[in-house]
Design a protein around this motif. Structure first.
Motif, PDB file in Angstrom:
ATOM      1  N   HIS A  18     -44.380   2.509  51.991  1.00  0.00           N
ATOM      2  CA  HIS A  18     -43.677   2.940  53.202  1.00  0.00           C
ATOM      3  C   HIS A  18     -44.579   3.784  54.099  1.00  0.00           C
ATOM      4  CE1 HIS A  18     -40.394   1.427  50.816  1.00  0.00           C
ATOM      5  NE2 HIS A  18     -40.675   2.326  49.881  1.00  0.00           N
ATOM      6  N   TYR A 184     -41.599   2.408  61.658  1.00  0.00           N
ATOM      7  CA  TYR A 184     -41.963   3.627  60.927  1.00  0.00           C
ATOM      8  C   TYR A 184     -40.732   4.497  60.692  1.00  0.00           C
ATOM      9  CZ  TYR A 184     -43.627   8.557  60.862  1.00  0.00           C
ATOM     10  OH  TYR A 184     -43.827   9.888  60.597  1.00  0.00           O
ATOM     11  N   ALA A 187     -38.701   3.122  57.952  1.00  0.00           N
ATOM     12  CA  ALA A 187     -39.356   3.334  56.658  1.00  0.00           C
ATOM     13  C   ALA A 187     -39.136   4.758  56.143  1.00  0.00           C
ATOM     14  CB  ALA A 187     -40.852   3.051  56.782  1.00  0.00           C
ATOM     15  N   TYR A 188     -38.918   5.683  57.053  1.00  0.00           N
ATOM     16  CA  TYR A 188     -38.706   7.090  56.669  1.00  0.00           C
ATOM     17  C   TYR A 188     -37.547   7.241  55.698  1.00  0.00           C
ATOM     18  CZ  TYR A 188     -37.435  12.046  57.376  1.00  0.00           C
ATOM     19  OH  TYR A 188     -37.099  13.365  57.209  1.00  0.00           O
ATOM     20  N   GLU A 190     -36.783   5.556  53.288  1.00  0.00           N
ATOM     21  CA  GLU A 190     -37.204   5.252  51.923  1.00  0.00           C
ATOM     22  C   GLU A 190     -37.942   6.411  51.261  1.00  0.00           C
ATOM     23  OE1 GLU A 190     -36.223   2.474  50.515  1.00  0.00           O
ATOM     24  OE2 GLU A 190     -35.333   1.737  52.383  1.00  0.00           O
TER      25      GLU A 190
END
Length: 205
Positions: A18, A184, A187-188, A190
């Motif tokens: 990630h 992005y 993905a944070y 995760e």
């Protein structure tokens, strides 16, 4: 007493896939180190250098005018990043009082996610998106550059006690995500350390 770069509580590759190893290493060892070095230079010989950085950035009015911008920028960078690293970990779960508070103040976790993602995406240029505790409620706020909610309304345009925060400077994501900031931001979710967020929420009570 000089400020120092905090060690990460995990390896640079711990947040893969990630947040990538190369970005984490550069972000921590170069960008954050630069904030530390520049803050030390700006506060050399000052009594403020003996305080915790979070306290320093609440006392910007006590910094000499010619040093104030440097302390705001680099003190903010040191404070924000020191917080950010603790805020990252794979495998934690939102639960308990913080989950209940998010559901109460935003209607659902999904609504909170959508509002947070929108706030982070629409920061123009460089800055941060935050979940803060303010006036007994959770709120989503943004700041520009390295400003922090801890600096208060007069300086940062907002205030509150940070619970989670996302760095949306390009240096935080460009090697992996290029110009796709929304990827992005997604993905944070995760890598949010919900255990740390819950601890901070309890601390704010």
């Amino acid at each position: 007493m000089a400020f120092t770069l905090p060690e990460l509580p995990y390896s640079y590759d711990a947040l893969e896939p990630h947040f990538d190893q190369e970005t984490m290493e550069i972000h921590h060892s170069r960008h954050h180190q630069t904030y530390v070095n520049s803050l030390n230079a700006a506060l050399e010989g000052s009594e403020l250098s003996g305080l915790a950085v979070d306290e320093v950035i609440t006392k910007l009015d006590q910094v000499p005018a010619e040093k104030r911008t440097a302390v705001r920028n680099h003190g903010g960078g040191h404070s924000n990043h020191s917080f950010f690293w603790k805020n990252l970990k794979i495998g934690t779960t939102l639960s308990g009082d913080l989950k209940a508070a998010i559901e109460k103040d935003f209607g659902s976790f999904e609504t909170f996610q959508q509002q947070f993602e929108k706030a982070a995406t629409t920061v123009f240029g460089s800055g941060w998106a935050w979940l803060v505790k303010k006036d007994a409620a959770l709120k989503i706020v943004t700041t520009h550059n390295q400003d922090s909610p801890l600096m208060g309304e007069a300086v940062a345009g907002t205030s509150g006690f940070p619970i989670i925060g996302l760095d949306v400077w390009e240096h935080a994501y460009y090697l992996k995500y290029r110009n796709k900031r929304p990827d992005y931001i997604k993905a944070y979710w995760e890598v949010v350390n919900w255990d740390e967020a819950s601890r901070r929420y309890k601390q704010s009570s």
